[in-house]
Design a protein around this motif. Structure first.
Motif, PDB file in Angstrom:
ATOM      1  N   ALA A  79      38.312  51.758  46.877  1.00 16.44           N
ATOM      2  CA  ALA A  79      39.283  50.759  47.326  1.00 16.44           C
ATOM      3  C   ALA A  79      38.604  49.549  47.960  1.00 16.44           C
ATOM      4  O   ALA A  79      39.015  48.402  47.744  1.00 16.44           O
ATOM      5  CB  ALA A  79      40.263  51.398  48.310  1.00 16.44           C
ATOM      6  N   THR A  80      37.554  49.780  48.752  1.00 15.61           N
ATOM      7  CA  THR A  80      36.840  48.663  49.374  1.00 15.61           C
ATOM      8  C   THR A  80      36.174  47.796  48.311  1.00 15.61           C
ATOM      9  O   THR A  80      36.211  46.560  48.379  1.00 15.61           O
ATOM     10  CB  THR A  80      35.782  49.180  50.365  1.00 15.61           C
ATOM     11  N   TYR A  81      35.568  48.423  47.329  1.00 17.13           N
ATOM     12  CA  TYR A  81      34.930  47.696  46.232  1.00 17.13           C
ATOM     13  C   TYR A  81      35.962  46.836  45.504  1.00 17.13           C
ATOM     14  O   TYR A  81      35.726  45.659  45.225  1.00 17.13           O
ATOM     15  CB  TYR A  81      34.299  48.717  45.288  1.00 17.13           C
ATOM     16  N   LEU A 120      34.859  44.669  34.947  1.00 12.31           N
ATOM     17  CA  LEU A 120      34.949  44.241  36.339  1.00 12.31           C
ATOM     18  C   LEU A 120      35.972  43.135  36.553  1.00 12.31           C
ATOM     19  O   LEU A 120      36.291  42.800  37.693  1.00 12.31           O
ATOM     20  CB  LEU A 120      33.581  43.746  36.829  1.00 12.31           C
ATOM     21  N   THR A 121      36.489  42.575  35.484  1.00 12.51           N
ATOM     22  CA  THR A 121      37.279  41.354  35.597  1.00 12.51           C
ATOM     23  C   THR A 121      38.767  41.593  35.786  1.00 12.51           C
ATOM     24  O   THR A 121      39.520  40.638  35.949  1.00 12.51           O
ATOM     25  CB  THR A 121      37.081  40.490  34.341  1.00 12.51           C
ATOM     26  N   LEU A 162      34.451  50.552  40.284  1.00  9.31           N
ATOM     27  CA  LEU A 162      34.533  49.944  38.948  1.00  9.31           C
ATOM     28  C   LEU A 162      33.165  49.717  38.324  1.00  9.31           C
ATOM     29  O   LEU A 162      33.023  49.766  37.101  1.00  9.31           O
ATOM     30  CB  LEU A 162      35.273  48.605  39.025  1.00  9.31           C
ATOM     31  N   GLY A 163      32.163  49.455  39.139  1.00  5.62           N
ATOM     32  CA  GLY A 163      30.834  49.188  38.605  1.00  5.62           C
ATOM     33  C   GLY A 163      30.132  50.399  38.040  1.00  5.62           C
ATOM     34  O   GLY A 163      29.082  50.273  37.408  1.00  5.62           O
ATOM     35  N   TRP A 222      28.016  40.864  40.469  1.00  5.79           N
ATOM     36  CA  TRP A 222      29.318  40.412  39.978  1.00  5.79           C
ATOM     37  C   TRP A 222      29.193  39.024  39.349  1.00  5.79           C
ATOM     38  O   TRP A 222      29.769  38.772  38.295  1.00  5.79           O
ATOM     39  CB  TRP A 222      30.339  40.381  41.119  1.00  5.79           C
ATOM     40  N   ARG A 223      28.446  38.149  40.014  1.00  4.38           N
ATOM     41  CA  ARG A 223      28.254  36.812  39.442  1.00  4.38           C
ATOM     42  C   ARG A 223      27.494  36.896  38.126  1.00  4.38           C
ATOM     43  O   ARG A 223      27.758  36.130  37.194  1.00  4.38           O
ATOM     44  CB  ARG A 223      27.525  35.916  40.444  1.00  4.38           C
ATOM     45  N   ASP A 224      26.550  37.828  38.055  1.00  2.19           N
ATOM     46  CA  ASP A 224      25.810  38.015  36.800  1.00  2.19           C
ATOM     47  C   ASP A 224      26.735  38.449  35.671  1.00  2.19           C
ATOM     48  O   ASP A 224      26.434  38.223  34.491  1.00  2.19           O
ATOM     49  CB  ASP A 224      24.702  39.062  36.987  1.00  2.19           C
ATOM     50  N   SER A 225      27.851  39.075  36.050  1.00  2.00           N
ATOM     51  CA  SER A 225      28.832  39.520  35.051  1.00  2.00           C
ATOM     52  C   SER A 225      29.875  38.459  34.752  1.00  2.00           C
ATOM     53  O   SER A 225      30.819  38.713  34.007  1.00  2.00           O
ATOM     54  CB  SER A 225      29.532  40.796  35.544  1.00  2.00           C
ATOM     55  N   GLY A 226      29.729  37.274  35.365  1.00  2.00           N
ATOM     56  CA  GLY A 226      30.635  36.171  35.062  1.00  2.00           C
ATOM     57  C   GLY A 226      31.761  35.970  36.047  1.00  2.00           C
ATOM     58  O   GLY A 226      32.637  35.117  35.820  1.00  2.00           O
TER      59      GLY A 226
END
Length: 278
Positions: free
Chosen positions: A197-199, A88-89, A165-166, A251-255
């Motif tokens: 694209a929105t994601y 995700l980064t 992506l998720g 997303w925050r949980d993934s850093g």
């Protein structure tokens, strides 16, 4: 169904094995409203995975279903384990190009007589309400007005319907798995492109979503009507209302350092880009 695809699931890792020693993943649906709809969602996912075994798309293989939850305590789907991990980064050109090619492959899949269900809009009339966090209210008014227009004509296509992506696994720079097939549908290819694209725009900024769209359109090699493309993009964006903050916590949980206000701001920027560009 929620437009972001974050179902309450538990993926048992590669240390989980079947009776024959095969590594497996157990998906549990424990929260509402997904638990209430679990029988349909998980049956659809299993059927789609079985169909796609004859394709080159890297999908898990369905092993077993427990639709009532009698065996494991919640509706469940046991499927084969795929190598790889979430990424995700980053939104480099190589990642966006690989994403685009996989989505083209999905849209080119021909299910024969066993087409999935017709797509459902996540931008229902109840979603078309001005969000309290909106900074540019006129953009949202334009979006709601656009969705009052008749749905554009389109050529039906096999859709993942929650492609982003998720829901992709990566290994050695390649997509090693496409997961979460519970929303698979038949509908306009542009809707899948818009969702990815929105994601990306909320995750990495508007430019990332735009670059993915360009990569997809180049690889698909098909001409697009701009008014039609704008409609599907706006439908996807409005589907995140009343608040895209619901996707930011994972997303925050993934850093990733993406607070709720940033997710909201980027969604509004994405809407501005779509209305201006397309």
């Amino acid at each position: 169904m929620a437009p972001h695809g974050w179902l309450d699931v538990h993926h048992a890792g590669p240390d989980t094995h079947g009776h024959d020693g095969e590594q497996a993943v157990l998906r549990l649906m424990t929260k509402e409203p997904w638990r209430r709809h679990a029988a349909g969602l998980l049956s659809r996912e299993a059927a789609v995975q079985q169909q796609l075994q004859r394709s080159s798309i890297p999908v898990p293989r369905s092993i077993a279903l427990d639709l009532s939850g009698e065996a494991v305590g919640a509706p469940a789907h046991l499927m084969s384990w795929l190598p790889g991990r979430l990424c995700l980064t980053s939104a480099t050109d190589s990642i966006l190009e690989a994403m685009a090619q996989v989505l083209v492959d999905i849209h080119q899949f021909t299910p024969g007589l066993d087409r999935p269900r017709q797509y459902q809009s996540w931008a229902t009339p109840g979603k078309r309400v001005m969000p309290p966090w909106a900074q540019r209210r006129q953009l949202w008014h334009r979006a709601f007005e656009l969705l009052e227009q008749p749905v554009p004509a389109y050529a039906g296509t096999f859709l993942h319907r929650d492609f982003h992506l998720g829901n992709l696994l990566w290994s050695q720079g390649r997509v090693s798995g496409v997961v979460d097939w519970v929303e698979t549908s038949w509908g306009p290819a542009a809707l899948d492109v818009a969702h990815a694209a929105t994601y990306l725009a909320m995750l990495h900024g508007v430019e990332a979503g735009a670059r993915f769209t360009i990569a997809y359109r180049r690889r698909a090699g098909a001409r697009h009507d701009e008014d039609e493309f704008r409609y599907w993009n706006v439908m996807d964006i409005v589907g995140y209302l009343p608040d895209p903050a619901k996707v930011a916590q994972p997303w925050r949980d993934s850093g990733l350092d993406i607070n709720d206000d940033l997710a909201r701001s980027r969604l509004e920027q994405r809407l501005e880009h779509v209305l201006r560009t397309h």
